[in-house]
Design a protein around this motif. Structure first.
Motif, PDB file in Angstrom:
ATOM      1  N   UNK A   1     -35.373  -5.585  49.768  1.00 22.18           N
ATOM      2  CA  UNK A   1     -36.413  -5.621  48.746  1.00 22.18           C
ATOM      3  C   UNK A   1     -37.341  -4.422  48.821  1.00 22.18           C
ATOM      4  N   UNK A   2     -37.531  -3.893  50.024  1.00 24.49           N
ATOM      5  CA  UNK A   2     -38.358  -2.696  50.158  1.00 24.49           C
ATOM      6  C   UNK A   2     -37.651  -1.502  49.518  1.00 24.49           C
ATOM      7  N   UNK A   3     -36.324  -1.515  49.567  1.00 20.72           N
ATOM      8  CA  UNK A   3     -35.546  -0.446  48.943  1.00 20.72           C
ATOM      9  C   UNK A   3     -35.584  -0.579  47.437  1.00 20.72           C
ATOM     10  N   UNK A   4     -35.510  -1.802  46.979  1.00 21.09           N
ATOM     11  CA  UNK A   4     -35.400  -2.066  45.544  1.00 21.09           C
ATOM     12  C   UNK A   4     -35.932  -3.481  45.285  1.00 21.09           C
TER      13      UNK A   4
ATOM     14  N   UNK B   1     -32.877  -8.540  46.927  1.00 17.92           N
ATOM     15  CA  UNK B   1     -32.416  -9.527  47.917  1.00 17.92           C
ATOM     16  C   UNK B   1     -31.811 -10.758  47.227  1.00 17.92           C
ATOM     17  N   UNK B   2     -32.423 -11.179  46.125  1.00 19.18           N
ATOM     18  CA  UNK B   2     -31.850 -12.329  45.406  1.00 19.18           C
ATOM     19  C   UNK B   2     -30.548 -11.925  44.738  1.00 19.18           C
ATOM     20  N   UNK B   3     -30.542 -10.761  44.127  1.00 25.13           N
ATOM     21  CA  UNK B   3     -29.334 -10.317  43.423  1.00 25.13           C
ATOM     22  C   UNK B   3     -28.144 -10.220  44.364  1.00 25.13           C
ATOM     23  N   UNK B   4     -28.365  -9.729  45.546  1.00 23.77           N
ATOM     24  CA  UNK B   4     -27.244  -9.564  46.471  1.00 23.77           C
ATOM     25  C   UNK B   4     -26.968 -10.833  47.274  1.00 23.77           C
ATOM     26  N   UNK B   5     -27.726 -11.889  46.990  1.00 24.96           N
ATOM     27  CA  UNK B   5     -27.464 -13.165  47.666  1.00 24.96           C
ATOM     28  C   UNK B   5     -27.972 -13.200  49.094  1.00 24.96           C
ATOM     29  N   UNK B   6     -28.786 -12.217  49.476  1.00 25.65           N
ATOM     30  CA  UNK B   6     -29.348 -12.243  50.827  1.00 25.65           C
ATOM     31  C   UNK B   6     -30.353 -13.383  50.956  1.00 25.65           C
ATOM     32  N   UNK B   7     -31.094 -13.637  49.880  1.00 25.88           N
ATOM     33  CA  UNK B   7     -31.827 -14.894  49.836  1.00 25.88           C
ATOM     34  C   UNK B   7     -31.405 -15.607  48.565  1.00 25.88           C
ATOM     35  N   UNK B   8     -31.244 -16.915  48.665  1.00 22.52           N
ATOM     36  CA  UNK B   8     -30.754 -17.634  47.496  1.00 22.52           C
ATOM     37  C   UNK B   8     -31.912 -17.837  46.524  1.00 22.52           C
ATOM     38  N   UNK B   9     -31.581 -17.899  45.266  1.00 15.85           N
ATOM     39  CA  UNK B   9     -32.646 -18.096  44.283  1.00 15.85           C
ATOM     40  C   UNK B   9     -33.096 -19.562  44.296  1.00 15.85           C
ATOM     41  N   UNK B  10     -34.202 -19.816  43.624  1.00 14.20           N
ATOM     42  CA  UNK B  10     -34.827 -21.131  43.696  1.00 14.20           C
ATOM     43  C   UNK B  10     -33.910 -22.248  43.200  1.00 14.20           C
ATOM     44  N   UNK B  11     -33.068 -21.962  42.223  1.00 19.01           N
ATOM     45  CA  UNK B  11     -32.228 -23.016  41.665  1.00 19.01           C
ATOM     46  C   UNK B  11     -31.083 -23.375  42.611  1.00 19.01           C
ATOM     47  N   UNK B  12     -30.790 -22.480  43.547  1.00 17.37           N
ATOM     48  CA  UNK B  12     -29.669 -22.740  44.452  1.00 17.37           C
ATOM     49  C   UNK B  12     -28.336 -22.527  43.762  1.00 17.37           C
ATOM     50  N   UNK B  13     -28.377 -22.252  42.468  1.00 12.93           N
ATOM     51  CA  UNK B  13     -27.112 -22.030  41.745  1.00 12.93           C
ATOM     52  C   UNK B  13     -26.806 -20.545  41.737  1.00 12.93           C
ATOM     53  N   UNK B  14     -27.380 -19.862  40.801  1.00 13.10           N
ATOM     54  CA  UNK B  14     -27.182 -18.419  40.740  1.00 13.10           C
ATOM     55  C   UNK B  14     -25.716 -18.057  40.772  1.00 13.10           C
ATOM     56  N   UNK B  15     -25.385 -17.042  41.519  1.00 15.19           N
ATOM     57  CA  UNK B  15     -24.025 -16.540  41.485  1.00 15.19           C
ATOM     58  C   UNK B  15     -23.216 -16.960  42.709  1.00 15.19           C
ATOM     59  N   UNK B  16     -23.711 -17.949  43.441  1.00 14.98           N
ATOM     60  CA  UNK B  16     -23.031 -18.297  44.693  1.00 14.98           C
ATOM     61  C   UNK B  16     -21.747 -19.078  44.493  1.00 14.98           C
ATOM     62  N   UNK B  17     -21.519 -19.506  43.256  1.00 17.32           N
ATOM     63  CA  UNK B  17     -20.306 -20.256  42.990  1.00 17.32           C
ATOM     64  C   UNK B  17     -19.093 -19.320  42.925  1.00 17.32           C
ATOM     65  N   UNK B  18     -19.326 -18.064  42.664  1.00 22.07           N
ATOM     66  CA  UNK B  18     -18.187 -17.150  42.559  1.00 22.07           C
ATOM     67  C   UNK B  18     -17.740 -16.720  43.956  1.00 22.07           C
ATOM     68  N   UNK B  19     -16.440 -16.464  44.088  1.00 16.89           N
ATOM     69  CA  UNK B  19     -15.943 -16.062  45.388  1.00 16.89           C
ATOM     70  C   UNK B  19     -15.831 -14.551  45.488  1.00 16.89           C
ATOM     71  N   UNK B  20     -15.693 -13.885  44.352  1.00 13.20           N
ATOM     72  CA  UNK B  20     -15.532 -12.438  44.378  1.00 13.20           C
ATOM     73  C   UNK B  20     -16.839 -11.752  44.747  1.00 13.20           C
ATOM     74  N   UNK B  21     -16.691 -10.547  45.229  1.00 12.87           N
ATOM     75  CA  UNK B  21     -17.875  -9.788  45.592  1.00 12.87           C
ATOM     76  C   UNK B  21     -18.402  -9.047  44.365  1.00 12.87           C
ATOM     77  N   UNK B  22     -19.639  -8.643  44.419  1.00 15.13           N
ATOM     78  CA  UNK B  22     -20.212  -7.816  43.364  1.00 15.13           C
ATOM     79  C   UNK B  22     -20.952  -6.658  43.995  1.00 15.13           C
ATOM     80  N   UNK B  23     -21.095  -5.604  43.241  1.00 16.62           N
ATOM     81  CA  UNK B  23     -21.890  -4.469  43.700  1.00 16.62           C
ATOM     82  C   UNK B  23     -23.110  -4.333  42.804  1.00 16.62           C
ATOM     83  N   UNK B  24     -24.187  -3.822  43.383  1.00 17.89           N
ATOM     84  CA  UNK B  24     -25.400  -3.589  42.626  1.00 17.89           C
ATOM     85  C   UNK B  24     -25.809  -2.137  42.807  1.00 17.89           C
ATOM     86  N   UNK B  25     -26.017  -1.419  41.701  1.00 13.98           N
ATOM     87  CA  UNK B  25     -26.436  -0.018  41.836  1.00 13.98           C
ATOM     88  C   UNK B  25     -27.878   0.071  42.322  1.00 13.98           C
ATOM     89  N   UNK B  26     -28.134   1.004  43.197  1.00 14.47           N
ATOM     90  CA  UNK B  26     -29.500   1.274  43.644  1.00 14.47           C
ATOM     91  C   UNK B  26     -30.056   2.381  42.770  1.00 14.47           C
TER      92      UNK B  26
END
Ligand code: GDP
Ligand code: ZN
Length: 344
Positions: free
Chosen positions: A232-235, A239-264
């Motif tokens: 989060x200090x970097x961007x 942290x939520x986008x990359x799943x390092x901390x889960x979002x409040x709903x607990x849903x978000x993107x954690x259901x998918x098994x594939x990885x994702x990339x996020x541009x900095x």
């Protein structure tokens, strides 16, 4: 429509059902695959998978058809040919928001995950992430105390997967034991880059940012060491986008098994938690492990027994180097724990 279609190079950020988001200099474009590539993927899905390998996709796609078939037969080589997150692609921009992927550029590395669930019970290797080239290994200088055995395991994984590790000692603002400095000196002596950071004071954040530029990286390390704070200090919000901390709903993107990339915004891409889990599960064959401890390399082949595992054998050159104080004893202990399966 743009009259003069432009060929761009980009990185696949995510994809499902034949639609991929690709990061390019002209922004993120939603892309489909050109027909010819789709066909190649359909063929490759039926091939079996063996361990880690790095097929040369460039040759496969540019070679004439007969040669391509030979290649497939000669080496089961055509393993996961499916387009993966992290792949570099050439694409044709169709309008401001869309494009067509025309070519997959050669992969530097493949991080895959074995799935147990196939019809004949054979593990299917699923490519999780292509071209991951850097792992930021985060440990706290204190709170929690650094677990150097775990660090050694991750360094070995990085060596095995040929991914550049960046060691990040975080919470440098807190008073810490001098053995952390000693460890830092040990790892820099082995050739690893060691950064001291603190998202709390901002120390080292710019340097870390600079190291992420032009790389596909992921953050790994025990919980509580400050990975999400760092990201989060970097961007902000990363942290939520990359799943390092889960979002409040607990849903978000954690259901998918594939990885994702996020541009900095400063350049480079971060992999999400699916990529992080795939790396954590990386399995190093015991006979390859010694090579993954960089300081053991000069002694490999010097032991009396050619199949020496460097545990209790007589005439072991590595054990001798430990006794002589050339190889650090704690590093050697980490090796023994890993090779005997005590720590995996
Ligand atoms: P993660 O589990 O690795 O993602 O760790 P977090 O980012 O959630 O951080 C764990 C705790 O450490 C939180 O309470 C943070 O506020 C704290 N923390 C993170 N970075 C620092 C730092 O540089 N200095 C200090 N003093 N605390 C930090
Ligand atoms: Zn030996």
């Amino acid at each position: 429509m743009i009259d003069d279609p432009e060929t761009l190079t980009g990185v696949v950020l995510n994809g499902a059902h034949g639609i991929y988001d690709v990061h390019t200099d002209n922004g993120i474009l939603r892309c489909t695959l050109r027909g010819k590539l789709k066909k190649a993927f359909a063929q490759s899905q039926s091939t079996k998978s063996v361990g880690k390998m790095r097929p040369r996709y460039d040759k496969m796609f540019t070679a004439p058809r007969t040669q391509r078939m030979e290649r497939r037969e000669a080496s089961i080589a055509a393993l996961p040919v499916r387009l993966s997150v992290g792949d570099y692609v050439k694409l044709r921009q169709l309008d401001t928001k869309t494009g067509m992927i025309e070519e997959i550029l050669p992969r530097q590395s493949v991080l895959s995950r074995k799935d147990a669930a196939s019809k004949d019970n054979r593990a299917i290797e699923q490519t999780m992430l292509a071209n991951l080239d850097q792992v930021v290994l985060v440990f706290a200088t204190t709170q929690p105390e650094p677990h150097f055995g775990m660090l050694d395991r991750y360094l070995a994984i990085c060596e095995s997967a040929e991914i550049h590790p960046l060691l990040c000692l975080n919470k440098v603002d807190l008073p810490h034991d001098k053995r952390v400095e000693e460890a830092a000196a040990l790892y820099s002596g082995l050739g690893y880059t060691v950064l001291w950071t603190s998202p709390k004071t901002g120390e080292g954040i710019d340097t870390l940012h600079a190291h992420l530029k032009e790389h596909t990286s992921l953050f790994s390390g025990p919980s509580g060491v400050g990975k999400s704070s760092l990201v989060n200090a970097l961007e902000p919000g990363m942290a939520i986008r990359t799943g390092l901390i889960s979002d409040a709903t607990g849903k978000g993107r954690h259901t998918t098994t594939g990885s994702q990339l996020y541009p900095l915004s400063g350049g480079g891409w971060l992999a999400d938690s699916a990529g992080i889990r795939a790396l954590a599960m990386w399995n190093i064959p015991p006979e390859d492990l010694a090579r993954c401890f960089v300081e053991f390399r000069p002694y490999l082949g010097e032991c009396i027994y050619s199949d020496c595992m460097h545990i209790e054998e007589e005439g072991c050159a590595i054990r001798q180097a430990v006794e002589d104080g050339i190889i650090n004893e704690r590093r050697y202990t980490s090796y023994v724990r890993l090779v005997t399966g005590e720590e995996r």
